[in-house]
Design an enzyme around this catalytic site. Structure first.
Site, PDB file in Angstrom:
ATOM      1  N   GLU A 138       0.908  -1.250   0.003  1.00 15.60           N
ATOM      2  CA  GLU A 138      -0.107   0.188   0.077  1.00 15.60           C
ATOM      3  C   GLU A 138       0.989   1.214   0.156  1.00 15.60           C
ATOM      4  O   GLU A 138       1.870   1.145   0.579  1.00 15.60           O
ATOM      5  CB  GLU A 138      -0.884   0.000   1.329  1.00 15.60           C
ATOM      6  CG  GLU A 138      -2.072  -1.273   1.426  1.00 15.60           C
ATOM      7  CD  GLU A 138      -2.717  -0.988   2.765  1.00 15.60           C
ATOM      8  OE1 GLU A 138      -3.648  -1.851   3.078  1.00 15.60           O
ATOM      9  OE2 GLU A 138      -2.331  -0.125   3.439  1.00 15.60           O
ATOM     10  N   CYS A 140       3.110   8.639   1.599  1.00 16.58           N
ATOM     11  CA  CYS A 140       3.481   7.457   2.518  1.00 16.58           C
ATOM     12  C   CYS A 140       3.683   6.038   2.059  1.00 16.58           C
ATOM     13  O   CYS A 140       2.630   5.592   1.368  1.00 16.58           O
ATOM     14  CB  CYS A 140       2.697   7.398   3.717  1.00 16.58           C
ATOM     15  SG  CYS A 140       2.948   6.163   4.955  1.00 16.58           S
ATOM     16  N   CYS A 170       4.578  -7.224   7.901  1.00 17.81           N
ATOM     17  CA  CYS A 170       5.448  -6.644   8.915  1.00 17.81           C
ATOM     18  C   CYS A 170       5.617  -7.671  10.458  1.00 17.81           C
ATOM     19  O   CYS A 170       4.407  -8.520  10.618  1.00 17.81           O
ATOM     20  CB  CYS A 170       4.793  -5.637   9.645  1.00 17.81           C
ATOM     21  SG  CYS A 170       5.708  -4.599  10.660  1.00 17.81           S
ATOM     22  N   CYS A 190       2.844  -4.781  16.520  1.00 16.10           N
ATOM     23  CA  CYS A 190       2.112  -3.749  17.334  1.00 16.10           C
ATOM     24  C   CYS A 190       0.819  -4.148  17.426  1.00 16.10           C
ATOM     25  O   CYS A 190      -0.011  -4.247  16.576  1.00 16.10           O
ATOM     26  CB  CYS A 190       2.427  -2.188  16.550  1.00 16.10           C
ATOM     27  SG  CYS A 190       4.233  -1.891  16.554  1.00 16.10           S
ATOM     28  N   CYS A 227      -2.067  -1.933  15.237  1.00 13.92           N
ATOM     29  CA  CYS A 227      -1.517  -1.674  13.778  1.00 13.92           C
ATOM     30  C   CYS A 227      -2.151  -2.794  13.016  1.00 13.92           C
ATOM     31  O   CYS A 227      -1.735  -3.860  12.914  1.00 13.92           O
ATOM     32  CB  CYS A 227      -0.113  -1.498  13.704  1.00 13.92           C
ATOM     33  SG  CYS A 227       0.525  -0.915  12.196  1.00 13.92           S
ATOM     34  N   CYS A 266      -2.472   1.999   8.025  1.00 15.07           N
ATOM     35  CA  CYS A 266      -1.511   1.252   7.315  1.00 15.07           C
ATOM     36  C   CYS A 266      -1.763  -0.348   7.306  1.00 15.07           C
ATOM     37  O   CYS A 266      -2.003  -0.890   8.491  1.00 15.07           O
ATOM     38  CB  CYS A 266      -0.223   1.280   8.094  1.00 15.07           C
ATOM     39  SG  CYS A 266       0.541   2.869   7.894  1.00 15.07           S
TER      40      CYS A 266
END
Length: 345
Positions: free
Chosen positions: A90, A103, A110, A114, A117, A334
């Site tokens: 993205e 961004c 990932c 977190c 997130c 995100c």
């Protein structure tokens, strides 16, 4: 076969030397790619047919293909791209008074985990090459060319941990910063990390002018351990020591990102602890309204709470800003759009 975007200017000179081409050829190709936005070698009118054939044999240009695009009421645009192996990433285009900011993502998925997130909903599959990060910028810039607009700022804050893909991220920055390329100023490039202290020290030694942003989100180890698994590896004291080392070598202001989560990290005591932690540093806090991710169950704070938190920080001697909320009527967080598309599969 690789995308030619994988090669920063100096690397392109070295590559062409091994292919028997002189330096001025690298200048020509670099300008065609980044100033004229060429997306096929055949359109490069001052390049010989022999060289075009060799380039086509060894490289391709655009590494991303648009899968879908969402546009919010405030004109924030979320792009979902497919890479050559079918992986999805993205990027987001945001519009501010000071210009247009993009961004970009640095990894497919990932591993930082977190808790709030959307990027971590899908584990890391692989790192992006520098060219795949460049491709996100180039696709959006070509679209903006139609309106005679240009990207003013780049933030590496999308899916993935940039410092977990350190070498490729630094190559990306070199490419978009180069005078013969997009010429986006170093001080308009921001790298965001959740706190890999060893990589922060490595970054400090580079002594480049790129901005550094730290995803902090909690003012003490107990709370940060709960929200951000990276804190088990690098406690706040170690992170702050690395940042002091960075500051000793670079006269650059550090941004601390702090997403406000209702009933979690938004108390008066958290605000006072945060101010105490950062007081005296060349830094400021960017307070971020939360884009809700249904899978995690966290809620964002109301405007009154955000302003109150801001006031406490400012009164305790630490500068702060409140980020303008963007794209809250689309999958703006995100990793959110990618996770939705992967779930549909």
């Amino acid at each position: 076969m690789k995308t030619i975007y994988d090669y920063p200017y100096e690397d392109l000179i070295d590559l062409f030397a091994t292919m028997g081409y002189k330096k001025y050829r690298a200048d020509q190709i670099f300008k065609w790619l980044y100033r004229k936005r060429a997306i096929d070698f055949a359109s490069m009118s001052d390049i010989s047919k022999e060289m075009i054939a060799k380039l086509e044999e060894n490289f391709y240009i655009m590494p991303v293909e648009l899968v879908t695009k969402q546009v919010a009421k405030d004109k924030t645009a979320k792009y979902l791209f497919k890479l050559h192996d079918g992986a999805l990433v993205e990027a987001v285009l945001m519009h501010f008074d000071f210009g247009h900011s993009v961004c970009v993502s640095s990894q497919v998925g990932c591993n930082m985990g977190c808790k709030f997130c959307a990027s971590g909903l899908l584990k890391k599959q692989r790192d992006l090459t520098s060219g795949e990060i460049v491709g996100q910028i180039m696709y959006i810039q070509k679209e903006m060319d139609e309106e005679d607009e240009r990207i003013n700022n780049v933030v590496i804050m999308g899916c993935g941990e940039p410092f977990d893909n350190y070498d490729e991220v630094m190559k990306f920055c070199k490419t978009v910063n180069h005078d013969l390329g997009l010429a986006i100023g170093a001080r308009h490039l921001t790298i965001s990390t959740c706190g890999l202290a060893d990589k922060i020290k490595r970054f400090a030694n580079e002594q480049v002018q790129y901005n550094l942003a730290i995803s902090l989100h909690a003012p003490n180890d107990e709370l940060r351990d709960q929200l951000m698994p990276v804190n088990h590896a690098y406690k706040i004291a170690e992170l702050m020591e690395a940042l002091r080392y960075y500051s000793s070598l670079n006269n650059r202001k550090i941004t601390f990102e702090y997403i406000l989560l209702k009933g979690v990290n938004d108390s008066d005591e958290c605000a006072r602890q945060l101010a105490k932690l950062l007081k005296g540093m060349n830094a400021y806090v960017n307070l971020i309204p939360y884009n809700q991710v249904d899978e995690h169950g966290f809620k964002g704070c109301d405007d009154k709470t955000i302003l109150h938190f801001y006031d406490i920080i400012m009164k305790n001697g630490v500068k702060a800003t409140i980020r303008q909320k963007h794209g809250d009527d689309i999958d703006a967080a995100c990793g959110q759009l990618r996770a939705k598309k992967e779930a549909e599969k």
